[in-house]
Design a protein around this motif. Sequence first.
Motif, PDB file in Angstrom:
ATOM      1  N   UNK A   1      28.868  45.014  42.073  1.00  0.00           N
ATOM      2  CA  UNK A   1      29.998  45.100  43.002  1.00  0.00           C
ATOM      3  C   UNK A   1      31.116  44.189  42.486  1.00  0.00           C
ATOM      4  N   UNK A   2      32.367  44.549  42.730  1.00  0.00           N
ATOM      5  CA  UNK A   2      33.467  43.651  42.350  1.00  0.00           C
ATOM      6  C   UNK A   2      34.503  43.603  43.465  1.00  0.00           C
ATOM      7  N   UNK A   3      35.416  42.650  43.354  1.00  0.00           N
ATOM      8  CA  UNK A   3      36.563  42.522  44.256  1.00  0.00           C
ATOM      9  C   UNK A   3      37.703  43.219  43.511  1.00  0.00           C
ATOM     10  N   UNK A   4      37.955  44.493  43.826  1.00  0.00           N
ATOM     11  CA  UNK A   4      38.825  45.309  42.966  1.00  0.00           C
ATOM     12  C   UNK A   4      40.214  44.725  42.718  1.00  0.00           C
ATOM     13  N   UNK A   5      40.862  44.222  43.768  1.00  0.00           N
ATOM     14  CA  UNK A   5      42.251  43.785  43.566  1.00  0.00           C
ATOM     15  C   UNK A   5      42.346  42.413  42.891  1.00  0.00           C
ATOM     16  N   UNK A   6      41.213  41.737  42.728  1.00  0.00           N
ATOM     17  CA  UNK A   6      41.237  40.405  42.093  1.00  0.00           C
ATOM     18  C   UNK A   6      40.678  40.427  40.681  1.00  0.00           C
TER      19      UNK A   6
ATOM     20  N   UNK B   1      42.933  40.578  37.249  1.00  0.00           N
ATOM     21  CA  UNK B   1      43.757  39.394  36.987  1.00  0.00           C
ATOM     22  C   UNK B   1      42.887  38.181  36.677  1.00  0.00           C
TER      23      UNK B   1
ATOM     24  N   UNK C   1      33.638  32.737  37.367  1.00  0.00           N
ATOM     25  CA  UNK C   1      34.954  32.904  37.997  1.00  0.00           C
ATOM     26  C   UNK C   1      35.450  34.339  38.118  1.00  0.00           C
ATOM     27  N   UNK C   2      34.738  35.279  37.544  1.00  0.00           N
ATOM     28  CA  UNK C   2      35.154  36.676  37.709  1.00  0.00           C
ATOM     29  C   UNK C   2      34.382  37.261  38.896  1.00  0.00           C
ATOM     30  N   UNK C   3      35.096  37.903  39.845  1.00  0.00           N
ATOM     31  CA  UNK C   3      34.457  38.323  41.088  1.00  0.00           C
ATOM     32  C   UNK C   3      33.573  39.573  40.959  1.00  0.00           C
ATOM     33  N   UNK C   4      32.388  39.346  40.388  1.00  0.00           N
ATOM     34  CA  UNK C   4      31.346  40.387  40.301  1.00  0.00           C
ATOM     35  C   UNK C   4      30.088  39.849  40.974  1.00  0.00           C
TER      36      UNK C   4
END
Lengths: 83, 148
Positions: free
Chosen positions: B49-54, B57, B117-120
């Motif tokens: 899963x990821x935080x798509x809009x973050x 960047x 630090x990458x939202x996964x």
Amino acid sequence: MKLNVLYFAWVRERIGVASETVETDAGSINELLDELSAREERYAIAFSDRSVLRCAIDQTLVPFETSLANATEVAFFPPMTGG
Amino acid sequence: MSVNVQTDDFDLGAEVSKMASDPSVGAIVSFTGIVRDAAHSGLISLELECYPSMVEQALQSIEKNACDRWDLRGCKIIHRIGNLKLGEQIMMVATASPHRQDAFDAAEFLMDYLKSEAPFWKKEHFKDHATWVDARETDLQSLQRWQD
């Protein structure tokens, strides 16, 4: 103010929604967590251990003490596990 | 320098070949993460899963920090999301430099930052249950070595 609040991974599962609009006067992330936890038990359970919680304001990782001034989107999630 | 977040698989060899076409590149280091069942516990698949809009960047910012720190002529991050079966590729980083040490160090730096630090988020699926993967203390320690 109105905030768009997002939840990911087990935080999303415990709260039961992926996103919602929250009307709040909380001044900081910590105050928002306190306010939501007081509203309903599902928040209190999801936010009970802040050491396993991370947050972002407008897509940037921030500490819980951060002010919500000018914030439009707040996200709560567990420590990241990519790679 | 680029990042991709995608459901589709990727071709590591093709990505590395593209980097090798730059005549100033003398060293390419790559890392590939694979869905594994280290404990032989019957893992069937991994949900990413990821935080798509973050996420893009965040990856671009990590990549920029690596490029500021080392002499890189190429840098690529590809991370998949969705449901991945045992043995499938999850993600890759590749770094290209005139010198091997820059390529090695930058690749490790990218992986250490990406993990913390990458939202996964990963969820392991077994035959009759599923559990979210916990972040590892050792991953945080790996990050701290770059912060002197």
